[in-house]
Write a protein that holds these residues in place. Structure first.
Motif, PDB file in Angstrom:
ATOM      1  N   UNK A 190       0.815  -1.212   0.000  1.00 42.13           N
ATOM      2  CA  UNK A 190       0.000   0.000   0.000  1.00 42.13           C
ATOM      3  C   UNK A 190       0.851   1.266   0.000  1.00 42.13           C
ATOM      4  N   UNK A 191       2.154   1.124   0.152  1.00 44.34           N
ATOM      5  CA  UNK A 191       3.036   2.287   0.245  1.00 44.34           C
ATOM      6  C   UNK A 191       3.170   2.974  -1.106  1.00 44.34           C
ATOM      7  N   UNK A 192       3.469   4.278  -1.069  1.00 45.57           N
ATOM      8  CA  UNK A 192       3.755   4.991  -2.309  1.00 45.57           C
ATOM      9  C   UNK A 192       5.078   4.479  -2.860  1.00 45.57           C
ATOM     10  N   UNK A 193       5.123   4.210  -4.158  1.00 46.56           N
ATOM     11  CA  UNK A 193       6.282   3.528  -4.748  1.00 46.56           C
ATOM     12  C   UNK A 193       6.869   4.336  -5.893  1.00 46.56           C
ATOM     13  N   UNK A 194       8.164   4.144  -6.088  1.00 51.67           N
ATOM     14  CA  UNK A 194       8.902   4.789  -7.183  1.00 51.67           C
ATOM     15  C   UNK A 194       9.786   3.732  -7.834  1.00 51.67           C
ATOM     16  N   UNK A 195       9.728   3.641  -9.158  1.00 51.61           N
ATOM     17  CA  UNK A 195      10.530   2.653  -9.875  1.00 51.61           C
ATOM     18  C   UNK A 195      12.000   3.068  -9.847  1.00 51.61           C
ATOM     19  N   UNK A 196      12.854   2.179  -9.359  1.00 56.39           N
ATOM     20  CA  UNK A 196      14.298   2.433  -9.347  1.00 56.39           C
ATOM     21  C   UNK A 196      14.991   1.808 -10.551  1.00 56.39           C
ATOM     22  N   UNK A 197      14.487   0.673 -11.013  1.00 58.38           N
ATOM     23  CA  UNK A 197      15.083  -0.004 -12.157  1.00 58.38           C
ATOM     24  C   UNK A 197      14.234  -1.184 -12.553  1.00 58.38           C
ATOM     25  N   UNK A 198      14.293  -1.555 -13.828  1.00 56.23           N
ATOM     26  CA  UNK A 198      13.478  -2.655 -14.303  1.00 56.23           C
ATOM     27  C   UNK A 198      14.205  -3.379 -15.418  1.00 56.23           C
TER      28      UNK A 198
END
Length: 640
Positions: free
Chosen positions: A331-339
């Protein structure tokens, strides 16, 4: 063979003859690759001015037109307004290790999308005003994390705007106007300084992050709405449509309700009675996640109980100052670091304060459930200042989640190669030596604590080394070789790029030593190891290049942006020799890890007087002299 050369303080210079030798080694491949690209052009006579008798780049300027150079390497390719047509030979371009800018705008290329995503280091791509056609694949820009500017305007591209554009961390300029893109505009990860999608066939609401742009950026798309265009209007439904919709919804609810009741009844008949203590509720997951000792005792119960619990909760392998459960994490706000094709990383900011990193692995089914849990428990017992500890994990057959603390300073790769973009200074010699020693100590600890593994790390590279506030290195992605799918391991893990695997199809206890040598060379030279960048073993690699000058080693291999003190040159060369010994292609001749670590600990920040006085009688040491003009010269025998 020894070579003497002169250097002013903080600057080393090569003799002109040796410099020419180096240039031929470094740029020969660049020349061949560019000529291969030229051959793919139908009207290649336009590029007849490329003189095949000289390399494309000299140390200070390009030798060929339309080429941009940096430190003797091809940095940019600008072929504009030349009516070029044919096929864009991306395979040749992606082997140019320093290529950062590619401009083919205002030509007559008439093909489908060229798979540019193979050129991972690219920062600017200009393909406007050609005749490229067809759909641009959704993942066309996946892993191209350095791209800042993309111009695709005035072609004949169709289909949706590639979704991979939305998650690009450095994208600031995107031009898509004058195509036939359909669908909606994606919500980009970061604000764009320049954007245009005018004159396409787009529809839907304009994302919030683009609403401050001028109307001209979206004109010519009749289906778009929302600021800065007119507000979106809700469509009016007829009374009959409303009645039909309501009836269909009611029928669907009845059917779903009946299915749910049937499933619950069958589960109640098949499953044994479960006490309230074992109920899989969110509140129960929260309670269990905040009571690690109770969780540990329950972990020892029957395998059926473990199997049931694994589908609903995080498994903590160590105590953590901030407790959380899977529901809170997701449920936390998320930010993509790498994929990538193997894993994806997300920065998760929990409501109660802590910032965690969640890494999702997709290809990790090499062992069964119980063996996987045991391997994770081994991770929980690891404790070293140069390892990023695993906090918790989540098990499903289809995917695995690893949870670690967030490290604010980021990776060594970004600190080495992206410091200018981040407004930082280059790492000085003392910090680089500290980082090397920390990496070596962390690797030595892994082999001591996990002796049964052939490759205790297996994936050692600069992007898998994080730096804390005091620039202490933290190794990540270690110990994963036994659990990842073995059929995909050669395409994923760094150890499978080693000489012994490429030549003989095997890895050894010394394969991680080879990876350590490559990362030390990267730290000393400031150059990217090309074989990692391209995702495969390559003769055009950092290790091979340094080996090619090992008999006549010169300080030209060192990063020119690295701040050094007057008395550190000898110590730098010591570390360079250690790295070369680690990169020895013959495994039998390659040093083992213990010897490497011992030698690294002997390297100091600066030379002391005793070392300098002994160097003249020891061919393997560095001889440093002061000339009458005040310049410093040194002589070294790399063969020792």
């Amino acid at each position: 063979m020894a070579l003497s050369t002169s250097l002013t303080p903080f600057t080393f210079l090569l003799s002109s003859s040796f410099l020419s030798h180096i240039l031929l080694i470094v740029t020969a491949s660049d020349k061949e690759l560019l000529l291969g690209f030229k051959d793919s052009i139908e009207n290649k006579h336009v590029l007849s001015s490329w003189n095949e008798s000289v390399p494309p780049c000299s140390p200070k300027q390009p030798n060929w037109p339309y080429i941009h150079c940096y430190k003797g390497h091809v940095w940019g390719l600008t072929l504009e307004n030349m009516r070029l047509k044919g096929v864009v030979d991306v395979q040749a371009l992606q082997k140019l290790p320093y290529l950062r800018t590619l401009s083919l705008k205002n030509n007559d290329f008439n093909t489908e999308w060229p798979y540019i995503n193979g050129i991972l280091g690219l920062k600017a791509l200009f393909l406007s005003n050609n005749k490229f056609f067809g759909e641009v694949p959704a993942q066309a820009f996946q892993d191209m994390k350095w791209l800042k500017k993309i111009h695709l305007s005035n072609n004949r591209f169709t289909g949706h705007i590639p979704t991979s554009l939305a998650s690009m961390p450095r994208l600031i300029e995107l031009r898509l106007e004058g195509n036939q893109f359909t669908g909606s505009i994606p919500n980009f990860l970061r604000p764009l300084q320049s954007f245009s999608a005018a004159d396409n066939k787009l529809e839907g609401q304009i994302p919030e992050g683009l609403r401050d742009l001028p109307v001209s950026a979206f004109s010519g798309n009749e289906g778009l709405c929302g600021a800065p265009l007119e507000a979106c209007k809700s469509k009016k439904l007829s009374l009959l449509s409303i009645i039909v919709t309501v009836v269909l919804v009611l029928v669907a609810l009845v059917v779903i309700g009946a299915v749910v009741l049937l499933v619950l009844r069958r589960r109640r008949e098949q499953l044994p009675d479960v006490s309230e203590e074992d109920s899989p509720s969110v509140s129960h997951m929260k309670a269990r996640s905040r009571e690690p000792s109770e969780e540990g005792s329950r972990r020892s119960r029957s395998s059926s109980r473990i199997s049931k619990g694994d589908t609903m909760m995080l498994s903590f392998v160590r105590d953590h100052k901030d407790q959380f459960n899977l529901h809170e994490l997701l449920s936390a706000s998320a930010e993509v670091l790498g994929s990538g094709c193997y894993s994806s990383s997300y920065k998760a900011s929990l409501l109660n304060g802590p910032v965690m990193v969640v890494k999702r692995f997709k290809q990790m089914n090499n062992v069964g459930r119980e063996e996987f849990h045991e391997h994770m428990r081994r991770f929980g017992r690891l404790n070293h200042p140069n390892l990023l500890p695993l906090i918790a994990y989540y098990y499903r057959k289809e995917e695995k989640l690893f949870v670690t603390d967030f490290v604010h300073n980021g990776s060594l790769a970004v600190r080495l190669h992206g410091y200018q973009a981040l407004g930082q200074r280059s790492l000085e010699w003392a910090s680089r030596l500290k980082i090397v020693k920390g990496i070596a100590e962390g690797l030595e600890y892994l082999y001591r604590e996990m002796p049964s593994l052939i490759a205790a790390h297996g994936h050692l590279k600069s992007s898998n080394v994080l730096l804390n506030e005091s620039l202490e290195p933290l190794l990540t992605d270690y110990g994963l070789v036994p659990v990842i799918n073995q059929d995909l391991a050669p395409d994923i893990m760094v150890i499978y790029k080693s000489p012994e695997y490429l030549q003989h199809g095997r890895i050894t206890k010394k394969t991680d030593v080879w990876s350590l040598g490559i990362i030390i060379l990267e730290i000393l030279t400031g150059n990217l190891p090309v074989n990692f960048l391209q995702g495969k073993g390559s003769d055009l690699s950092l290790g091979n290049w340094v080996h090619s000058v090992s008999e006549e080693c010169s300080s030209e291999v060192f990063d020119k942006d690295m701040e050094i003190s007057r008395n550190s040159e000898g110590e730098m060369i010591k570390l360079l020799k250690i790295a070369l010994a680690c990169c020895e292609r013959d495994v039998d001749k390659r040093w083992d890890l213990k010897e490497v670590v011992d030698r690294i600990h002997e390297v100091n920040e600066t030379d002391n007087e005793d070392q300098c006085s002994r160097s003249s009688s020891n061919a393997s040491e560095v001889e440093i002299k002061q000339t009458q003009s005040g310049e410093v010269s040194f002589s070294i025998d790399m063969a020792q």
